[in-house]
Design an enzyme around this catalytic site. Structure first.
Site, PDB file in Angstrom:
ATOM      1  N   TYR A  18     -44.237   5.942  66.322  1.00 40.10           N
ATOM      2  CA  TYR A  18     -43.043   6.850  66.316  1.00 40.10           C
ATOM      3  C   TYR A  18     -42.740   7.201  64.892  1.00 40.10           C
ATOM      4  CZ  TYR A  18     -38.942   8.821  68.673  1.00 40.10           C
ATOM      5  OH  TYR A  18     -38.263   9.512  69.300  1.00 40.10           O
ATOM      6  N   GLY A  49     -41.027   8.923  56.480  1.00 43.54           N
ATOM      7  CA  GLY A  49     -41.500   7.453  55.409  1.00 43.54           C
ATOM      8  C   GLY A  49     -42.716   7.035  55.825  1.00 43.54           C
ATOM      9  N   HIS A  50     -43.269   6.994  57.165  1.00 51.22           N
ATOM     10  CA  HIS A  50     -44.705   6.833  57.461  1.00 51.22           C
ATOM     11  C   HIS A  50     -45.559   7.566  56.842  1.00 51.22           C
ATOM     12  CE1 HIS A  50     -42.744   5.069  61.283  1.00 51.22           C
ATOM     13  NE2 HIS A  50     -43.226   3.887  60.775  1.00 51.22           N
ATOM     14  N   LYS A  65     -38.880  -0.089  52.137  1.00 52.14           N
ATOM     15  CA  LYS A  65     -37.683   0.003  52.918  1.00 52.14           C
ATOM     16  C   LYS A  65     -37.727  -1.449  53.703  1.00 52.14           C
ATOM     17  CE  LYS A  65     -35.483   1.099  57.142  1.00 52.14           C
ATOM     18  NZ  LYS A  65     -36.297   0.568  58.056  1.00 52.14           N
ATOM     19  N   SER A  74     -36.057   5.515  59.455  1.00 46.26           N
ATOM     20  CA  SER A  74     -36.284   4.415  60.375  1.00 46.26           C
ATOM     21  C   SER A  74     -36.586   4.920  61.844  1.00 46.26           C
ATOM     22  CB  SER A  74     -35.424   3.147  60.489  1.00 46.26           C
ATOM     23  OG  SER A  74     -35.562   2.421  61.529  1.00 46.26           O
ATOM     24  N   ARG A  98     -35.716   3.171  64.367  1.00 50.97           N
ATOM     25  CA  ARG A  98     -34.694   2.799  64.899  1.00 50.97           C
ATOM     26  C   ARG A  98     -33.373   3.531  64.951  1.00 50.97           C
ATOM     27  NH1 ARG A  98     -36.709  -2.590  63.722  1.00 50.97           N
ATOM     28  NH2 ARG A  98     -37.323  -3.632  65.708  1.00 50.97           N
TER      29      ARG A  98
END
Lengths: 281, 281
Positions: free
Chosen positions: A32, A36-37, A149, A185, A187
């Site tokens: 997902y 950031g990734h 993070k 995130s 989430r």
């Protein structure tokens, strides 16, 4: 870009890269993917010849009451993003592949995994260190990139890597934030509109801590009190922890001196968000 | 033959061997080598191009009340024996090198490490799996040889190796015995003359179990009773356990069918001896 599901195939691919003298980077993710990734992948690209991204929602780092089942997944989108970023191989194993029946072995890093997030998630870091050790043995990278993070995770993985003599450089990548400061995130996808708006209190509390420290406030107690008040000003926020700790040992600080990790975890409904910043005085 | 004390030097040496296309075997030992160890080295020689023997009395596999301090050591003799056997490199690190201050990471294999020797030595196998994982990461062998004498250790290491995805073949080597049947062990050096004479009851009890099983006795309870009586006929023997278990799960068997591990642990004074045999019906 190769997509590899099998441990033996992954090993064989990676061994060929090593024998060709290429430097391998691993970016472990739970998929997902967000900006950031992608920043981790870009950092890996800079430091290595070949980049492997693993996508695996690791069951052992979720407690039974946590969000394993509803954790967001979208492999097709992840695959397309990896391709765009020039990733060389995606390792995408099944849970059955990683944890066959009668699986019994775990890697634990004592003390560091009991504090902060480890308090409300007592088996979480055991799951993290176990899956990372397994991925290290399967992919055998020269370096691996993790996001700052998850600051506690990064510290624990560095410790585990050194303690178990993995010959792998662990690289931390800066936090990537939304325009209003919320740390990216997977989430965040759980948040409704109101929660999403109020979720900016995490970052605001960290900015407050930085401002206080820079203006000479050395009292951890006082700064934590002010951070707590700020977070509680958001009606939907429920604090898990607000901590100022040593960046090596993760033990609580009384006086803000040297390197201090300011870290917060806050629930919005069932969604638990974390954020942190390092104060360097 | 190289003697290497440093982790980085060991890594560099081993990496050169791998790049030269050589197959590497590791024989992990705690030193004070006897014919049992030498048989492991010879087996490693047959299966690999290059043999590394590690000599390290691993503190984490000893409990505070155990024999870490008095465990026999003779590095010069060990070195000479390794040279005679054509060993290519001896890895001989200090305790400080393997466990620097603030060491925190352990590898655990659940369930299997709680039974048999794990009952009276609850932290023992955690120490074993941890040091073996570290040695695997430092030496990076293609195969590793362990003695069948430590049957439970061999089973646990095979499980740990598979679970953590180490790309290493684990090879068990047959037990080597003195002329009167006593299994070779560095700890035999602790025995006084009387204890040494009576210590043959371990092997005799295993021979009895084999005879009973071969003659059609299928009752684990009955066979254990007979083994116990035989061991207790030695006045200096104090039984730790007498067990008949499944060779995979190490759970107790009621009926002797299929592969059964007959395993005994017996104290003579402070010295704890173990022995075992596999009954294959």
């Amino acid at each position: 870009m190769k997509v590899i599901n099998d441990v033996r195939d992954m090993r064989r691919w990676t061994e060929r890269q090593r024998l060709a003298g290429r430097r391998l980077a691993l970016v472990p993710t739970m998929g997902y993917l967000h900006e950031g990734h992608l920043s981790l992948i870009r950092l890996a690209r800079q430091r290595a010849d070949v980049v492997v991204v693993s996508i695996f929602v690791n069951p052992t780092q979720f407690a039974p009451n946590e969000d394993l089942d509803r954790y967001p997944r979208d492999f097709e989108r992840d695959e397309a993003l990896c391709r765009q970023e020039g990733v060389d191989a995606v390792f995408y194993p099944s849970a059955q592949t990683m944890y066959p029946p009668h699986y019994k072995t775990y890697v634990i890093t004592e003390d560091l995994s009991r504090v902060l997030c480890g308090k409300s998630r007592p088996s979480h870091f055991r799951g993290v260190t176990t899956i990372v050790a397994k991925l290290f043995n399967i992919v055998r990278p020269h370096l691996a990139v993790f996001g700052q993070k998850d600051a506690q995770q990064l510290i624990i993985i560095k410790k585990m890597t050194a303690d178990l003599n993995f010959d792998i450089d662990i690289i931390g990548a800066p936090i990537v934030r939304e325009a209003d400061g919320l740390a990216m995130s997977s989430r965040n996808a759980y948040l409704n509109k109101e929660e999403r708006q109020q979720a900016t209190v995490l970052y605001k509390s960290l900015q407050l801590a930085r401002r206080e420290a820079e203006q000479g406030n050395r009292s951890a107690k006082d700064i934590k009190k002010k951070m707590t008040a700020l977070i509680e000003s958001a009606p939907l926020a429920r604090i898990d922890y607000v901590e100022l700790v040593d960046t090596q040992t993760l033990t609580a600080k009384e006086r803000i001196e040297g390197e201090t990790l300011a870290a917060v975890a806050v629930f919005f409904g069932k969604t638990r968000l974390i954020d942190n910043t390092v104060l360097n005085l």
